[in-house]
Structures are given as C-alpha cells and as structure tokens.
Enzyme design. Structure first.
Site, mmCIF file in Angstrom:
data_model
loop_
_atom_site.group_PDB
_atom_site.id
_atom_site.type_symbol
_atom_site.label_atom_id
_atom_site.label_comp_id
_atom_site.label_asym_id
_atom_site.label_seq_id
_atom_site.Cartn_x
_atom_site.Cartn_y
_atom_site.Cartn_z
ATOM 1 N N ASP A 194 1.010 -1.112 -0.133
ATOM 2 C CA ASP A 194 -0.109 -0.027 0.005
ATOM 3 C C ASP A 194 0.910 1.151 0.120
ATOM 4 O OD1 ASP A 194 -2.290 1.494 2.266
ATOM 5 O OD2 ASP A 194 -2.474 1.537 -0.025
ATOM 6 N N TYR A 232 1.249 5.752 -0.359
ATOM 7 C CA TYR A 232 0.908 6.892 0.425
ATOM 8 C C TYR A 232 1.061 8.075 -0.326
ATOM 9 C CZ TYR A 232 0.916 9.702 5.148
ATOM 10 O OH TYR A 232 0.541 10.531 5.878
ATOM 11 N N HIS A 262 -3.940 14.116 1.017
ATOM 12 C CA HIS A 262 -4.219 13.083 2.243
ATOM 13 C C HIS A 262 -3.187 13.003 3.374
ATOM 14 C CE1 HIS A 262 -5.224 9.379 4.691
ATOM 15 N NE2 HIS A 262 -3.745 8.865 4.342
ATOM 16 N N ARG A 315 1.172 14.809 13.482
ATOM 17 C CA ARG A 315 2.605 15.486 13.692
ATOM 18 C C ARG A 315 2.576 16.865 13.810
ATOM 19 N NH1 ARG A 315 3.301 10.742 10.642
ATOM 20 N NH2 ARG A 315 2.674 11.695 8.712
ATOM 21 N N GLU A 364 -10.465 3.697 3.783
ATOM 22 C CA GLU A 364 -9.539 4.514 2.870
ATOM 23 C C GLU A 364 -9.984 4.122 1.547
ATOM 24 O OE1 GLU A 364 -5.458 3.944 3.792
ATOM 25 O OE2 GLU A 364 -5.611 5.307 5.722
ATOM 26 N N GLU A 403 -9.209 4.083 -2.386
ATOM 27 C CA GLU A 403 -7.815 3.896 -3.007
ATOM 28 C C GLU A 403 -8.349 3.226 -4.152
ATOM 29 O OE1 GLU A 403 -4.416 2.234 -0.942
ATOM 30 O OE2 GLU A 403 -5.308 2.818 1.069
ATOM 31 N N ASP A 459 -8.984 0.130 2.041
ATOM 32 C CA ASP A 459 -8.077 -0.145 2.817
ATOM 33 C C ASP A 459 -8.317 0.137 4.387
ATOM 34 O OD1 ASP A 459 -4.571 1.150 3.772
ATOM 35 O OD2 ASP A 459 -5.476 -0.636 4.301
ATOM 36 N N ARG A 477 -7.673 3.308 13.275
ATOM 37 C CA ARG A 477 -6.918 4.485 13.603
ATOM 38 C C ARG A 477 -6.362 4.397 14.925
ATOM 39 N NH1 ARG A 477 -5.627 5.756 8.771
ATOM 40 N NH2 ARG A 477 -7.454 6.154 7.301
ATOM 41 N N GLN A 499 -3.432 2.017 14.944
ATOM 42 C CA GLN A 499 -2.474 2.424 14.140
ATOM 43 C C GLN A 499 -1.668 3.577 14.941
ATOM 44 O OE1 GLN A 499 -4.028 4.303 10.505
ATOM 45 N NE2 GLN A 499 -2.071 5.226 9.963
ATOM 46 N N TYR A 545 2.391 2.704 15.023
ATOM 47 C CA TYR A 545 3.111 2.867 13.728
ATOM 48 C C TYR A 545 4.588 3.692 14.011
ATOM 49 C CZ TYR A 545 2.361 7.986 13.211
ATOM 50 O OH TYR A 545 2.573 9.414 13.423
ATOM 51 N N LYS A 579 -3.784 -2.580 9.798
ATOM 52 C CA LYS A 579 -4.031 -2.623 8.298
ATOM 53 C C LYS A 579 -4.485 -4.071 8.005
ATOM 54 C CE LYS A 579 -3.413 1.979 7.328
ATOM 55 N NZ LYS A 579 -4.475 2.803 6.353
ATOM 56 N N THR A 624 -8.619 -5.941 3.622
ATOM 57 C CA THR A 624 -8.515 -4.786 2.598
ATOM 58 C C THR A 624 -9.429 -5.491 1.405
ATOM 59 O OG1 THR A 624 -6.214 -4.609 3.079
ATOM 60 C CG2 THR A 624 -7.030 -3.851 0.770
ATOM 61 N N THR A 628 -4.702 6.607 -0.206
ATOM 62 C CA THR A 628 -6.005 7.099 -0.056
ATOM 63 C C THR A 628 -6.019 8.377 -0.779
ATOM 64 O OG1 THR A 628 -5.883 6.668 2.587
ATOM 65 C CG2 THR A 628 -7.629 8.359 1.876
ATOM 66 N N GLU A 651 -10.043 11.982 8.058
ATOM 67 C CA GLU A 651 -9.929 13.473 7.590
ATOM 68 C C GLU A 651 -11.380 14.081 7.474
ATOM 69 O OE1 GLU A 651 -7.986 11.273 3.944
ATOM 70 O OE2 GLU A 651 -7.249 13.448 3.568
HETATM 71 O O1 LIG Z 1 1.527 7.649 9.354
HETATM 72 C C1 LIG Z 1 0.594 8.318 8.546
HETATM 73 O O2 LIG Z 1 1.026 9.411 8.137
HETATM 74 C C2 LIG Z 1 -0.543 7.607 7.843
HETATM 75 C C3 LIG Z 1 -0.149 6.632 7.265
HETATM 76 C C4 LIG Z 1 -1.164 5.474 6.881
HETATM 77 O O3 LIG Z 1 -2.649 5.836 6.904
HETATM 78 C C5 LIG Z 1 -0.727 4.455 5.703
HETATM 79 C C6 LIG Z 1 -1.810 4.479 4.610
HETATM 80 O O4 LIG Z 1 -2.707 3.778 4.593
HETATM 81 C C7 LIG Z 1 -1.671 5.575 3.580
HETATM 82 C C8 LIG Z 1 -2.687 5.761 2.596
HETATM 83 O O5 LIG Z 1 -3.526 4.976 2.353
HETATM 84 O O6 LIG Z 1 -2.420 6.999 1.709
HETATM 85 CA CA LIG Z 2 -3.978 3.008 2.565
HETATM 86 MG MG LIG Z 3 -5.471 -2.752 4.493
#
Ligand SMILES: O=C(O)/C=C/C(=O)CC(=O)CC(=O)O
Ligand SMILES: [Ca+2]
Ligand SMILES: [Mg+2]
Length: 432
Positions: A142, A144, A149, A158, A215, A217, A249, A253, A256, A260, A269, A273, A366, A380
């Site tokens: 996957d 990004y 997004h 962040r 998500e 995609e 996807d 959250r 995650q 992460y 994840k 999917t 996404t 979002e």
């Molecule tokens: O850490 C991040 O900024 C976010 C990461 C994700 O959500 C992973 C992902 O699936 C990215 C996407 O689908 O655009």
């Molecule tokens: Ca994704």
């Molecule tokens: Mg997935």
C-alpha cells in the site's frame, strides 16, 4: 487463433462502437469497457473467468471451448479460478483477447449475435452469478501518494510544521500489507482487536478497535513479473500493469496511532482490505489518461515519467449507518489528484531490485482532493473525530460502527458511455 470478420476494424475504445446487447448509456459495463472477473453460478459452481457486458457476464470458458479465444490449445486459460494464468500471457495477448471479445460483441458481427444456443450458454445475467476474488493476490503493497491526504494526516498526527516528512516529495512512500486478507466486495469485515493506548491512558490495553475507518484507494493489478535485481523503466512498468480495481484499505486508527512508530502501520491494516470484483484493463482506461499534479522538486531520474500517467477517474463513497435505509454520499473525489502515479509507484517498488510477481496488488494510497468534500477517509472527514458527519435521521458518525456499510464506486465518463468499476462494499461486524 482468432476468427476474423469482414468489417471495418474499430478500436475497442471507440465511442461509436455498439454491442448487439442492449446497454444503458449509464451502465458501467459498455462494450468500451470489458472488465475481467471470476464468477460461478448455482448450476455451474466452478469459478471461471468472465467479462462484464451490460447486465450480463460473458463466460470466456465457453468461448474458449468454442475455439473463439484459443490462446494455447494445451492449456485452458479461462476455465481457471483466477486471472493469473491469463495475465501471465502478457500484454500482446491481453490486447488480442480484448479485440476478439470486442469484435464478438459488436452489433454488426453475426458470429455470437445470431448464434442463439451459444449466446444462451455464454451470456449470464450478472445478478444470477457469484463474483469471486478475481486474481490470486501474490503480494500487497500500500502506498501513501496523495499530497492532500498525507498533509491532512500529517497535520493531525505530527502538527502543521511536520505534516509532510522530508522523504515524501522525493519518493512514493509505501508499506508491505497482507495479501492473505485481501477480500472481494461483499465480504463482511470483522472489527479488529488490538493494543490501544489513547493519549489519556498511561498503559496500553487490548480490545476492539474504537476508531475504525475506511480508505478510498485504487488497486493496481500487476500482470507481468520483473526479475530479481531488475529496475524498471516507465515503459516497462506501464506494460506490466494489467488493470485496476477499487480498493478499500480498512484502517484501525487507534491501533495505528499506538503501533506505527517506528515502522509504520501493521495490525491496524492487516485485518482486511476489500477490492471490487471487476478488473478494468489499462487499455479500457487509455482514453482517460491525464497528467498528474506538477512534481516539485523534480523526481530523481529513475522516477521520472514522460507520459501522462494519471486518470480522470471519478470516485465516490457512500455510508449506510446500521439500522438505517439511507445510503448517503460522504465523499466525492478523483484519482487524477494523485501526486505519485501508479507507474512511479511500480518503478520505485522495483528500484531496489525487488522482483514483482503476477498478481501483485499495489494500493494507490488514500485518494483525497483539495476540497473538504474530497477527503478519502473518515479520519480526514471527521478531522480525527472532532467534526462528526451528520447523516439522515439525526445519526452522526466520526468512525464506523458495527452494522455500518460502506460502498465505493468509480467511473471514467466518456462521450455517451462510461467505463465503470462497479462497486466495492463492506459491512462491519462486531469483534466478538
Ligand atoms: O502515518 C501516516 O501519516 C499515515 C499512514 C497511513 O494511513 C498509511 C496508509 O494507508 C496511507 C494511505 O493509504 O495513503
Ligand atoms: Ca492505505
Ligand atoms: Mg488494509
């Protein structure tokens, strides 16, 4: 190998092309599309390859038996339960088969049109078949690659000043997902359990995800392998892409957010999917190619592309809340906004010498657009749960609840026809 007919050869994408099958102009599956899928029926339970045409499925195994699609008499490609053997034959064969199917379905070709016994064996109503995962998923990565997004998520997780990490503008960021949990539309999605540590908690706990998300995609289906140690040019990468599916996807959250750092998403994840059952070929999408957003800074040479590699592909997402009959649109966006193209994602993926396989699935990442209604995830849309989505009957949602159903649709609008993907749907079921 293929019967030739005495008629003017019209390209399989020509808007003027018509089938002898009556097809609504709003149908996702006109003769200009011809997406491949794998189906079975109550009276013939063995899954095999078909093509969607209007409200019907064209059974390619029947046509193959008739000698109308014989590719290699020694091996029946379309009687297989996945597209992988057909994809492995390569883009020259893909193109020949597409032309042969298009020719057989034309309104000015009597071969299938006037053969009533063959038509009754080869054409089945789509609402009378079961659709299966269309290909064996060899690997799933996957990406990004939406700047909107990535910026939105970065701002939330962040802060504005660190939204986009320094590497984001230099390469398509990706992570290796789970091929084993890629499922076909209609498969129910069980709410995952995992380690949770909200900001207010001192220590983690284990339990059902409380912030379940989608998500939006596109999934890129790789139809040809690359060799270990081999890098790919733009032309090579393009030729390896068999087609595209819609992809959801599903994302946990809260799992995650705790897991992460430092290696990125994992269990958040891995649980599911979903993909749509019809693979729309790169050839069917050819008329809808557009240039993507300007890339600044200029990518390194191995990532540069000279052709328009994005697609003007409209997408929408609808949510049906548990217990409600209302199916409400919550996002409308377009695949054309993606900053990194699918070809660049594939070039990058192989740039280390990583060998790609037939059946590899690449998630685009996404798909969000510049406007608020174009956001491709609830993270979002609800701005990390601070702005609930207002639904019919006073129902509100920040994240998905058990019994909620989510439907994604995608299409390219042509002149008097549309090349569509059908839909990818999933309903959430409780963790226990
Ligand atoms: O850490 C991040 O900024 C976010 C990461 C994700 O959500 C992973 C992902 O699936 C990215 C996407 O689908 O655009
Ligand atoms: Ca994704
Ligand atoms: Mg997935």
């Amino acid at each position: 190998m293929f019967e030739t007919q005495e008629y003017t050869v019209t390209h399989s994408n020509a808007p003027s092309l018509r089938s002898f099958i009556q097809i609504d102009p709003a149908s996702d599956f006109p003769i200009q599309n011809l997406p491949y899928g794998v189906f079975s029926a109550a009276d013939s339970p063995k899954p095999r390859v078909g093509v969607a045409i209007g409200d019907f499925v064209l059974d390619l195994a029947v046509l193959e038996d008739e000698g109308l699609l014989d590719l290699s008499p020694a091996y029946e490609v379309f009687a297989q339960p996945s597209l992988n053997p057909f994809m492995a034959l390569g883009p020259v064969v893909w193109s020949k088969v597409r032309a042969a199917i298009s020719a057989l379905l034309r309104d000015d070709n009597p071969r299938l049109r006037d053969d009533k016994p063959l038509r009754s064996r080869a054409l089945r109503p789509r609402n009378e078949v079961t659709l299966h995962l269309p290909f064996h998923v060899a690997g799933y990565t996957d990406f990004y690659s939406s700047k909107e997004h990535a910026t939105n998520v970065g701002v939330m997780f962040r802060g504005k000043d660190n939204a986009l990490q320094p590497n984001w503008l230099h390469m398509p960021i990706g992570y290796n997902g789970r091929a084993s949990t890629v499922v076909v539309s209609g498969t129910r999605v069980r709410r995952p359990r995992g380690q949770l540590k909200p900001p207010s908690a001192d220590v983690p706990s284990f339990g059902p995800c409380k912030r379940l998300d989608f998500e939006l995609e596109m999934g890129v289906v790789i139809g040809q392998p690359s060799s270990l140690g081999e890098m790919l040019t733009e032309t090579q990468a393009e030729a390896m892409i068999f087609g595209f599916v819609l992809l959801n996807d599903w994302s946990a959250r809260d799992i995650q957010q705790w897991e992460y750092v430092p290696l990125g998403p994992f269990q958040s994840k891995a649980f599911a999917t979903s993909i749509s059952p019809w693979v729309v070929t790169r050839e069917a999408l050819e008329p809808f190619r557009v240039a993507g957003p300007a890339q600044d800074p200029t990518p390194l040479p191995y990532l540069q592309q000279v052709s328009a590699q994005n697609y003007d592909l409209a997408l929408d997402v609808a949510l049906q809340a548990a217990g409600s009959n209302a199916v409400q649109n919550i996002s409308q966006t377009n695949f054309k906004y993606m900053y990194w193209s699918s070809v660049q994602q594939l070039m990058h993926h192989a740039s280390s010498g990583c060998a790609m396989s037939v059946g590899d699935l690449l998630g685009s990442g996404t798909i969000s657009g510049p406007e608020k209604h174009q956001r491709g995830s609830l993270l979002e849309i609800s701005w990390n749960g601070t702005e609930p989505v207002e639904l019919a009957g006073g129902v509100k949602r920040t994240f998905l609840e058990d019994g909620d159903s989510l439907v994604m649709r995608g299409w390219c609008q042509g002149n008097g026809y549309r090349v569509g993907f059908g839909e990818v749907e999933g309903t959430i079921v409780a963790a226990d």
